[in-house]
Scaffold this active site. Structure first.
Site, PDB file in Angstrom:
ATOM      1  N   CYS A  95       0.840  -1.194   0.000  1.00 21.70           N
ATOM      2  CA  CYS A  95       0.000   0.000   0.000  1.00 21.70           C
ATOM      3  C   CYS A  95       0.881   1.251   0.000  1.00 21.70           C
ATOM      4  O   CYS A  95       1.526   1.551  -0.982  1.00 21.70           O
ATOM      5  CB  CYS A  95      -0.985  -0.045   1.166  1.00 21.70           C
ATOM      6  SG  CYS A  95      -2.370   1.113   0.998  1.00 21.70           S
ATOM      7  N   HIS A 202      -3.683  -5.483   1.099  1.00 23.84           N
ATOM      8  CA  HIS A 202      -3.023  -5.737   2.383  1.00 23.84           C
ATOM      9  C   HIS A 202      -3.012  -7.233   2.723  1.00 23.84           C
ATOM     10  O   HIS A 202      -3.958  -7.738   3.339  1.00 23.84           O
ATOM     11  CB  HIS A 202      -3.744  -4.988   3.496  1.00 23.84           C
ATOM     12  CG  HIS A 202      -3.518  -3.515   3.490  1.00 23.84           C
ATOM     13  ND1 HIS A 202      -2.518  -2.917   4.216  1.00 23.84           N
ATOM     14  CD2 HIS A 202      -4.164  -2.514   2.838  1.00 23.84           C
ATOM     15  CE1 HIS A 202      -2.553  -1.603   4.020  1.00 23.84           C
ATOM     16  NE2 HIS A 202      -3.544  -1.336   3.186  1.00 23.84           N
ATOM     17  N   GLU A 204      -1.329  -8.658   5.023  1.00 21.71           N
ATOM     18  CA  GLU A 204      -1.222  -8.847   6.484  1.00 21.71           C
ATOM     19  C   GLU A 204      -2.582  -8.858   7.166  1.00 21.71           C
ATOM     20  O   GLU A 204      -2.687  -9.256   8.340  1.00 21.71           O
ATOM     21  CB  GLU A 204      -0.325  -7.756   7.095  1.00 21.71           C
ATOM     22  CG  GLU A 204      -0.956  -6.387   7.249  1.00 21.71           C
ATOM     23  CD  GLU A 204      -0.966  -5.552   5.983  1.00 21.71           C
ATOM     24  OE1 GLU A 204      -1.361  -4.367   6.052  1.00 21.71           O
ATOM     25  OE2 GLU A 204      -0.579  -6.081   4.909  1.00 21.71           O
TER      26      GLU A 204
END
Length: 247
Positions: A95, A202, A204
């Site tokens: 990002c 994302h 994660e």
């Protein structure tokens, strides 16, 4: 083979995904050190196998996304990142980290600008894995999904360049629909070495099945797609990719 290769996560004022990204790296098998950019030195890079720029809004995106972070990184590290890659190191930008790597010139020429909607977008998206041999994507299926959270995620490049990147295999991920106006629906890029990788979604935020928006989502493996993103690069760096065939 190093079962726990070292990852260095660089943190900027405004970065807000460092803790989640550090946990994801550790879950995949890395030892992870988070270093504020104000304290970072070229010596930190020499001790790392993977350097990570996580998501967030470095310096509040007050000038343009990633611009101030680029300038500070260049002042603090000079050419050390380029030397790190030339020496065989891996770099990941997620990002805002993708935006920073683009401005640093570590990824193919282009910019990440305001979404075509003119709004911040926070939702799940589906993507196509265009480079299954990438060290970051080897364990992911042909299509998978991850969440996005960005206002400046629309990738644009000089005329004809995006098509060139696609033809040369530098486009790693494409949205399966027009998410933010990105040219050719580009969601991720790599450099010509394949060791520098940037993406807007994302990983994660989707480590476990319980992270999925559908409580009945079961997938086809034990974890969420984001886990296998980090596990892919862990296997590459640790020398464990050869274990894939044995599992």
């Amino acid at each position: 083979m190093n079962d726990q290769p070292p990852a260095l996560l660089l943190k900027f004022p405004g970065t807000n995904c460092d803790a989640e990204t550090a946990r994801a790296l550790q879950a995949a098998g890395f030892t992870t050190t988070v270093v504020p950019i104000s304290l970072a030195t070229p010596e930190h890079l020499k001790a790392a196998s993977l350097v990570v720029f996580s998501g967030g809004f470095s310096y509040g995106d007050y000038v343009m996304a990633g611009r101030i972070a680029q300038l500070v990184t260049e002042r603090k590290l000079g050419h050390a990142l380029q030397e790190f890659v030339a020496g065989g190191g891996y770099v990941l930008g997620i990002c805002n980290g993708f935006q920073i790597l683009t401005r640093l010139g570590l990824l193919p020429e282009g910019s990440l600008i305001d979404n075509s909607s003119g709004r911040f977008q926070c939702r799940w998206v589906k993507m196509k894995n265009l480079q299954p041999d990438s060290p970051f994507l080897a364990e992911l299926p042909e299509e998978f999904e991850l969440p996005i959270a960005h206002a400046e995620g629309r990738f644009v490049a000089p005329d004809g360049k995006a098509e060139e990147y696609l033809a040369k295999g530098l486009v790693t991920l494409q949205y399966t629909s027009d998410v933010n106006g990105s040219t050719l629906e580009i969601a991720g890029l790599q450099d010509e070495t394949g060791r520098v990788f940037g993406l807007m979604p994302h990983p994660e935020r989707f480590l476990f099945k319980s992270h999925h928006y559908d409580p009945d989502w079961n997938g086809d493996r034990d974890h969420g797609h984001g886990y296998y993103f980090f596990r892919s690069i862990w296997r590459e760096i640790s020398g464990g990719r050869k274990l894939l065939a044995a599992e």
